[in-house]
Design an enzyme around this catalytic site. Structure first.
Site, PDB file in Angstrom:
ATOM      1  N   CYS A 303      27.232 -16.478  17.971  1.00  0.00           N
ATOM      2  CA  CYS A 303      28.071 -17.857  17.478  1.00  0.00           C
ATOM      3  C   CYS A 303      27.915 -18.993  18.432  1.00  0.00           C
ATOM      4  CB  CYS A 303      29.386 -17.446  17.016  1.00  0.00           C
ATOM      5  SG  CYS A 303      30.158 -15.948  18.034  1.00  0.00           S
ATOM      6  N   ARG A 332      25.690  -6.459  25.148  1.00  0.00           N
ATOM      7  CA  ARG A 332      27.109  -6.300  25.529  1.00  0.00           C
ATOM      8  C   ARG A 332      27.227  -4.793  26.537  1.00  0.00           C
ATOM      9  NH1 ARG A 332      29.741  -6.887  19.582  1.00  0.00           N
ATOM     10  NH2 ARG A 332      28.906  -8.779  19.201  1.00  0.00           N
ATOM     11  N   GLN A 350      21.416  -8.069  14.924  1.00  0.00           N
ATOM     12  CA  GLN A 350      22.447  -7.947  13.893  1.00  0.00           C
ATOM     13  C   GLN A 350      21.705  -8.894  12.550  1.00  0.00           C
ATOM     14  OE1 GLN A 350      26.069  -9.611  15.487  1.00  0.00           O
ATOM     15  NE2 GLN A 350      26.888  -7.897  14.857  1.00  0.00           N
ATOM     16  N   ASP A 352      22.996 -11.264  11.418  1.00  0.00           N
ATOM     17  CA  ASP A 352      23.917 -12.280  11.895  1.00  0.00           C
ATOM     18  C   ASP A 352      23.954 -13.648  11.261  1.00  0.00           C
ATOM     19  OD1 ASP A 352      26.476 -12.918  13.003  1.00  0.00           O
ATOM     20  OD2 ASP A 352      25.655 -13.328  14.858  1.00  0.00           O
ATOM     21  N   HIS A 354      26.349 -17.561  10.588  1.00  0.00           N
ATOM     22  CA  HIS A 354      27.606 -18.101  10.543  1.00  0.00           C
ATOM     23  C   HIS A 354      27.481 -19.277   9.485  1.00  0.00           C
ATOM     24  CE1 HIS A 354      27.376 -16.096  14.535  1.00  0.00           C
ATOM     25  NE2 HIS A 354      28.613 -15.946  14.171  1.00  0.00           N
ATOM     26  N   LYS A 433      40.254 -11.749   8.220  1.00  0.00           N
ATOM     27  CA  LYS A 433      38.824 -11.374   8.032  1.00  0.00           C
ATOM     28  C   LYS A 433      39.049 -10.157   7.035  1.00  0.00           C
ATOM     29  CE  LYS A 433      39.553  -7.882  11.510  1.00  0.00           C
ATOM     30  NZ  LYS A 433      38.967  -7.155  12.629  1.00  0.00           N
ATOM     31  N   HIS A 479      31.944 -16.040  10.180  1.00  0.00           N
ATOM     32  CA  HIS A 479      31.181 -14.872  10.851  1.00  0.00           C
ATOM     33  C   HIS A 479      31.063 -13.980   9.908  1.00  0.00           C
ATOM     34  CE1 HIS A 479      32.127 -16.297  15.078  1.00  0.00           C
ATOM     35  NE2 HIS A 479      33.484 -16.681  14.411  1.00  0.00           N
TER      36      HIS A 479
END
Length: 605
Positions: A303, A332, A350, A352, A354, A433, A479
């Site tokens: 992000c 991580r 991912q 992923d 945004h 969420k 997200h």
RNA sequence: GCCCUUGUAGCUCAGCGGUAGAGCACUUCCUUGGUAAGGAAGAGGUCACGGGUUCAAGUCCCGUCAAGGGCUCCA
């Protein structure tokens, strides 16, 4: 055991079955605790609730550490207690008298719980006719009638658990067991455990040469050729799917100056999971104020990079919604004890993205996401359960904003006609969420997809766009991920399919095998034809017998094996043996097989 | 990070104080065999790593690393 209104019982359960199982499992936890105290009179008891498929009890024995080798002895003692068929008698007691008892018998955890309870206090007593003694435990119930009903149990494992789940408090030993109303159900459960073990992705990953790990890179999978096929097919498909849906794809840096994380807030709130270090080159020449610049870190999320892209120039409302997809590599620093196969890794990527949008666009965007989730998980035959998580107690942003955001999510859910649950207060502090639980073939739930609104990050990066009113507005960020981390999702898929991947996903789709050397030339032709058609085909022309080759192919879970002998070579046919149904083994023209298998090789979403 | 368990050949495991074993896999040779293991020979291990105890240590003790089961964390 949480304190509840008195009369905790049948009415608190959705069904008679649930209630009965609760009683049984809870009661068996008592039997286990009693057995432990018979063997170790100094044992201090904490809590012993029922859980999915069984129960546990948290216990501390001063000076003694139990291991799994101790379980048989405890089980044996439990069997005696079951045989004694002690009644369970729930009885209200005087709070102060009980407290004095518990203090006297060195039960600090029970005392602490007692002090936290309000209202009536009950104790469960188990008098034994055989020993003449009565074992008791502070408890609100409910229980079964007698210990004789707790017959079909098995102790499973032993693990550390903090008192009250708090790492600053003493660590207790948690003894896990399972118990069922009948011996058949217990056997079935044990069978299920064994089945789950057989399809463990770590085991299949090794057996099928999908991935490996090395001591020198803990938590970071090596994708071997077969596993890389899975990864690539999935990642590539997700990318195309998103591009078709109006996303743009980007690639962003892995390594960032600490300033990025200070801006995003990760430095303050996520530092323990952030890999960061001093930039040696910079450090040597650095002096004074430059000192601040020397820390760099590996990004744990995409992000912030996307915030930088959005903020890199003036944006117009006409560019919204801007959907940025990024399969960037993330790191991580998970706690060393938390790493586990592909389920919990330190390096992953991912599907992923945004979505930067105006507040009014939230509902439409989320509706599209819900449709995508349906489409993808439908293709895997996985059920998805959906929850809306609303504002937590500690949150940022005013209530009107939250009102509108939560309403927008609900609108999207309702438009899709989704039967969803609500988890009040479970949202992140930066926005509400939608949680998705996907269920695999064994009925186990996994968290993969996510849709989270974020009001804060755009503010932190001071993002804005020019609206139709020619004024500056702050965009909302969504997200979102459909499969989430590819690593974890592939782990789920391996277990879901037990390694029997559908043709479109299978690393090796067809294996051509020859009966003897005589048919190798034709086999080679068949192989070339398959590969020319884009299939992942391999050739086994070794000098083993055909039975051996079939056994090998079976072990690798190859969807189709083509047996090639002189007969097939003469006719231009192939003999097809299917992994999923080997009752029929038709000999068909190569073209016919090709048609069938290329259809199955298409990605179904 | 914490508690417990584990770490012997590529894989699955045996050996638990006296100087390394099995099956499968691998290599070579024989075998050319029609639907879930054809035969023979061979190669392969500083018993995770580092200390210690002992005349002697995969074997006992301590530490480190990793894996597994949990807890915790999941801005």
């Amino acid at each position: 055991m949480e304190e509840k209104e008195e009369g905790f019982g049948r009415d608190d359960f959705a069904s008679e079955e649930e209630y009965r199982l609760y009683c049984l499992r809870h009661s068996t936890a008592h039997v286990m605790a009693q057995a432990v105290q018979r063997l170790h009179p100094a044992a201090r008891l904490a809590i012993g609730p029922p859980v999915q498929d069984g129960f546990y009890y948290d216990i501390e024995i001063p000076g003694v550490t139990l291991s799994e080798d101790d379980l048989p002895a405890i089980e044996a003692e439990m069997k005696k207690i079951v045989k004694e068929n002690q009644p369970f008698e729930l009885e209200e007691v005087d709070r102060d008298a009980l407290r004095a008892d518990l203090v006297g018998s060195d039960q600090p955890y029970k005392v602490e719980m007692l002090d936290g309870f309000e209202g009536k206090i009950t104790v469960c007593r188990n008098p034994s006719k055989k020993t003449g003694e009565t074992w008791s435990d502070m408890c609100r119930g409910p229980h079964v009638m007698r210990t004789g009903q707790c017959k079909h149990f098995k102790l499973l494992k032993i693990a550390g658990a903090y008192w009250r789940g708090d790492a600053s408090k003493p660590q207790l030993q948690r003894l896990y067991g399972t118990v069922w109303p009948t011996s058949e159900q217990l056997q079935q459960y044990i069978f299920r455990l064994e089945e789950a073990k057989k399809r463990d992705h770590r085991k299949l990953g090794q057996q099928l040469d999908l991935f490996m790990f090395h001591d020198w890179a803990p938590g970071a999978p090596f994708w071997l050729p077969n596993g890389e096929v899975l990864y690539h097919v999935l990642a590539d498909r997700m990318r195309r799917l998103l591009l078709d849906e109006g996303y743009v794809a980007v690639r962003t840096p892995l390594l960032f100056d600490k300033k990025l994380f200070e801006t995003s807030g990760h430095w303050d709130h996520y530092q323990e999971n952030l890999f960061h270090f001093a930039d040696g080159h910079f450090h040597e020449g650095a002096e004074g104020e430059d000192h601040e610049h020397k820390i760099i870190g590996l990004k744990p999320m995409n992000c912030p990079s996307h915030m930088l892209i959005f903020g890199s120039r003036k944006r117009s409302y006409r560019e919204l919604p801007m959907r940025i997809h990024d399969q960037g590599v993330l790191h991580r620093n998970e706690l060393s004890g938390a790493l586990s196969g592909l389920t919990r890794v330190r390096q992953f990527s991912q599907d992923d993205a945004h979505i930067f949008c105006a507040e009014e666009q939230i509902a439409d965007e989320v509706e599209k996401l819900l449709e995508l989730v349906d489409r993808v998980y439908g293709a895997f035959d996985m059920e998805v359960k959906i929850h809306l998580s609303t504002r937590p107690a500690e949150k940022l942003g005013d209530d009107e904003l939250w009102d509108r955001a939560e309403a927008a999510l609900e609108v999207a859910l309702k438009r899709r006609g989704i039967d969803y649950g609500v988890k009040p207060g479970d949202g992140a502090f930066y926005g509400p969420k939608i949680d998705f639980d996907v269920f695999d073939a064994l009925g186990r739930g996994h968290q993969c997809a996510t849709v989270q609104l974020d009001f804060q990050l755009p503010r932190r990066f001071e993002l804005s766009y020019v609206g139709a009113d020619n004024a500056l507005h702050t965009p909302v960020v969504i997200h979102r991920a459909i499969v989430g981390s590819f690593e974890r999702f592939i782990g789920v898929l391996i277990e879901h399919y037990a390694g029997n991947f559908p043709v479109w996903l299978a690393p090796e789709q067809v294996r051509v095998m020859t009966v003897s050397e005589k048919s190798v030339p034709y086999g080679r032709e068949v192989l070339a034809t398959l590969q020319a058609a884009g299939l992942r085909a391999t050739f086994d022309d070794g000098d083993e017998k055909i039975g051996y080759k079939i056994r090998e192919g079976h072990g690798r879970k190859v969807p189709y094996m083509l047996v090639i002998g002189e007969q097939e070579a003469a006719d231009g046919t192939v003999n097809v043996r299917s992994r999923d149904d080997d009752s029929e083994r038709p000999t068909i023209p190569l073209a016919a097989f090709l048609e069938r298998v290329t259809g199955e090789a298409k990605v179904p979403f």
